[in-house]
Design a protein around this motif. Structure first.
Motif, PDB file in Angstrom:
ATOM      1  N   LEU A  12      -6.882  -5.166   4.713  1.00  0.00           N
ATOM      2  CA  LEU A  12      -6.108  -6.283   4.191  1.00  0.00           C
ATOM      3  C   LEU A  12      -6.447  -7.593   4.897  1.00  0.00           C
ATOM      4  O   LEU A  12      -6.401  -8.675   4.300  1.00  0.00           O
ATOM      5  N   TRP A  13      -6.801  -7.514   6.169  1.00  0.00           N
ATOM      6  CA  TRP A  13      -7.110  -8.730   6.921  1.00  0.00           C
ATOM      7  C   TRP A  13      -8.379  -9.400   6.420  1.00  0.00           C
ATOM      8  O   TRP A  13      -8.513 -10.626   6.483  1.00  0.00           O
ATOM      9  N   THR A  26      -0.226   2.868   6.832  1.00  0.00           N
ATOM     10  CA  THR A  26      -0.815   3.075   8.165  1.00  0.00           C
ATOM     11  C   THR A  26      -0.151   4.245   8.883  1.00  0.00           C
ATOM     12  O   THR A  26      -0.817   5.092   9.502  1.00  0.00           O
ATOM     13  N   ALA A  27       1.189   4.300   8.829  1.00  0.00           N
ATOM     14  CA  ALA A  27       1.898   5.422   9.460  1.00  0.00           C
ATOM     15  C   ALA A  27       1.491   6.752   8.836  1.00  0.00           C
ATOM     16  O   ALA A  27       1.287   7.755   9.546  1.00  0.00           O
ATOM     17  N   ALA A  28       1.376   6.741   7.489  1.00  0.00           N
ATOM     18  CA  ALA A  28       0.952   7.976   6.820  1.00  0.00           C
ATOM     19  C   ALA A  28      -0.474   8.351   7.223  1.00  0.00           C
ATOM     20  O   ALA A  28      -0.801   9.531   7.408  1.00  0.00           O
ATOM     21  N   VAL A  79       4.778  -4.593   4.358  1.00  0.00           N
ATOM     22  CA  VAL A  79       5.633  -3.410   4.487  1.00  0.00           C
ATOM     23  C   VAL A  79       4.923  -2.183   3.936  1.00  0.00           C
ATOM     24  O   VAL A  79       4.919  -1.096   4.543  1.00  0.00           O
ATOM     25  N   LYS A  80       4.304  -2.358   2.774  1.00  0.00           N
ATOM     26  CA  LYS A  80       3.563  -1.228   2.192  1.00  0.00           C
ATOM     27  C   LYS A  80       2.410  -0.814   3.099  1.00  0.00           C
ATOM     28  O   LYS A  80       2.128   0.378   3.276  1.00  0.00           O
ATOM     29  N   ALA A  81       1.728  -1.810   3.690  1.00  0.00           N
ATOM     30  CA  ALA A  81       0.610  -1.478   4.583  1.00  0.00           C
ATOM     31  C   ALA A  81       1.098  -0.719   5.812  1.00  0.00           C
ATOM     32  O   ALA A  81       0.418   0.183   6.314  1.00  0.00           O
ATOM     33  N   GLY A  96      -8.516   8.154   8.091  1.00  0.00           N
ATOM     34  CA  GLY A  96      -9.078   6.959   8.709  1.00  0.00           C
ATOM     35  C   GLY A  96      -8.933   5.735   7.836  1.00  0.00           C
ATOM     36  O   GLY A  96      -8.619   4.639   8.333  1.00  0.00           O
ATOM     37  N   ALA A  97      -9.140   5.898   6.517  1.00  0.00           N
ATOM     38  CA  ALA A  97      -9.002   4.752   5.609  1.00  0.00           C
ATOM     39  C   ALA A  97      -7.553   4.262   5.558  1.00  0.00           C
ATOM     40  O   ALA A  97      -7.284   3.056   5.559  1.00  0.00           O
ATOM     41  N   ALA A  98      -6.596   5.228   5.521  1.00  0.00           N
ATOM     42  CA  ALA A  98      -5.195   4.829   5.445  1.00  0.00           C
ATOM     43  C   ALA A  98      -4.723   4.193   6.757  1.00  0.00           C
ATOM     44  O   ALA A  98      -3.964   3.213   6.753  1.00  0.00           O
TER      45      ALA A  98
END
Length: 422
Positions: free
Chosen positions: A150-151, A172-174, A166-168, A141-143
């Motif tokens: 970040l927002w 998020t996908a992970a 890009v890293k986010a 959930g955190a990922a």
């Protein structure tokens, strides 16, 4: 070309039941936390004490868990029932609340030892798995919501860290993949825990088969009793209804034949024929009623009913009935049917000059032996038309045994053993 329509349920389907499974694991963690607390309290108290206290710190909590085994079993069953709608049946013959007097018997029984294996081994392992599921839910959930975090971060931090989007996206996908994996893991762990609970907290396969055999035996006994009661009802209806009407018809025809002397010869002949047919119908119906369930069997027992059968046969029959008490109505009906049909077969097929029937009641068994001096050669498989296969099935319906010894040249001996519970 056929295009498959988009179905949003495909994305939600892996999460089906994951919420209930997670709540189920949380309940298991709470139960095992209570058990671990009981195990840890003596250590906390006795650590500063002398060396002998270490032994007490090991024995006391272990004995506490063992003595609390029945309570833990009830709690675990309630967890499966409330969280997963899974009913874990209790083993037959095992007290759910044994008390202090019955705890030794509970521990010495095989179901009790299986339940302890669940509480001391499977339960803690499943609780650890449930704890891992909770951690994975939190991490996933955190990922998956990293963009939200970040927002809400200050704009200056985002300006100083170029390429964070890009890293986010990767994080998020992970996180989403981890959520799907956790849902699958939660459901799989719940299934494994359910399988282990049914095997250890419930009855074993042998006990379950024994219970099913007992249920089938009781069901079959109920069917046999119902069929016997139905035969008795048909016998009463025929005796009190159709048979009485035929008797009244025969009496009226007899009166007409005796009082109406001025009838034409053709009319008198018709009345004579009708009177004779009515008497033959009464005789055939009487035989049918006796074959279904004779009233004398219910009123006076097996000895009187079989005495009537022997008296109507065209050959001498020696009958010996030695019974201390009457058996159940179903067993008596089977015994009457077997003896009556066997003697009928003797008259039709055996070419015998005499027969003998012996019935003895010994040690809860009704032993029936039917002997004749006929030509022998009776075929128990039923190919010869003697109907012995039907008799064997009728005997087996009440858990009895049937045997027939009939060498060529005779004699023929039919032996039947029936359980004679009163």
């Amino acid at each position: 070309m056929h295009f498959r329509t988009w179905q949003p349920d495909l994305l939600r389907r892996p999460f089906g039941g994951a919420g209930r499974a997670t709540a189920f694991h949380c309940a298991g963690i709470a139960i095992q936390f209570g058990v671990l607390l009981v195990l840890a309290l003596p250590w906390i108290y006795f650590v500063p004490a002398a060396l002998w206290a270490v032994t007490v710190a090991v024995v006391v909590p272990s004995a506490t868990v063992v003595l609390a085994g029945p309570l833990l079993t009830r709690v675990q069953r309630a967890r499966f029932r409330d969280r997963l709608d899974v009913v874990v049946p209790a083993p037959a013959g095992l007290a759910e609340r044994p008390g202090r007097q019955g705890i030794r018997q509970w521990l010495s029984s095989a179901p009790g030892r299986r339940q302890l294996r669940y509480h001391l081994l499977v339960g803690p392992l499943c609780a650890l798995g449930g704890l891992a599921v909770l951690v994975l839910w939190a991490a996933g959930g955190a990922a998956a919501s990293v963009c939200v975090w970040l927002w809400v971060t200050p704009w200056q931090w985002r300006a100083e860290n170029a390429g964070y989007a890009v890293k986010a996206a990767y994080v998020t996908a992970a996180g989403v993949a981890l959520l799907y994996l956790t849902a699958w893991l939660a459901n799989g762990l719940a299934r494994r825990d359910t399988r282990a609970a049914n095997a250890l907290l419930g009855p074993s396969r042998e006990e379950e088969l024994t219970r099913r055999v007992k249920d089938l035996a009781e069901s079959r006994a109920g069917v046999v009793d119902a069929a016997d009661a139905e035969r008795r009802r048909i016998e009463r209806d025929l005796h009190d209804g159709a048979q009485q009407r035929l008797v009244a018809l025969a009496v009226n025809l007899g009166l007409a034949k005796a009082t109406l002397g001025d009838l034409p010869e053709d009319a008198r002949r018709v009345i004579d024929e009708a009177h004779r047919e009515a008497k033959e119908a009464i005789s055939e119906l009487d035989n049918l009623v006796r074959g279904l369930h004779p009233a004398v069997l219910e009123d006076r027992g097996l000895d009187a009913a079989l005495s009537g059968v022997a008296a109507r046969l065209p050959l001498p029959v020696r009958l010996s009935v030695n019974m201390e008490r009457r058996s159940s109505p179903t067993v008596e009906a089977v015994a009457y049917f077997v003896v009556s049909e066997t003697l009928t077969n003797v008259v039709k097929h055996a070419q015998a000059s005499k027969a003998e029937v012996t019935i003895e009641q010994t040690r809860g068994t009704l032993l029936i032996a039917i002997t004749d001096d006929g030509v022998g050669g009776a075929d128990p498989s039923g190919v010869s038309g003697t109907g012995l296969a039907g008799l064997a099935k009728r005997v087996a319906s009440v858990d009895g045994t049937f045997s027939c010894r009939s060498p060529l040249g005779g004699p023929t001996v039919v032996t039947v053993e029936l359980p004679c519970a009163p």
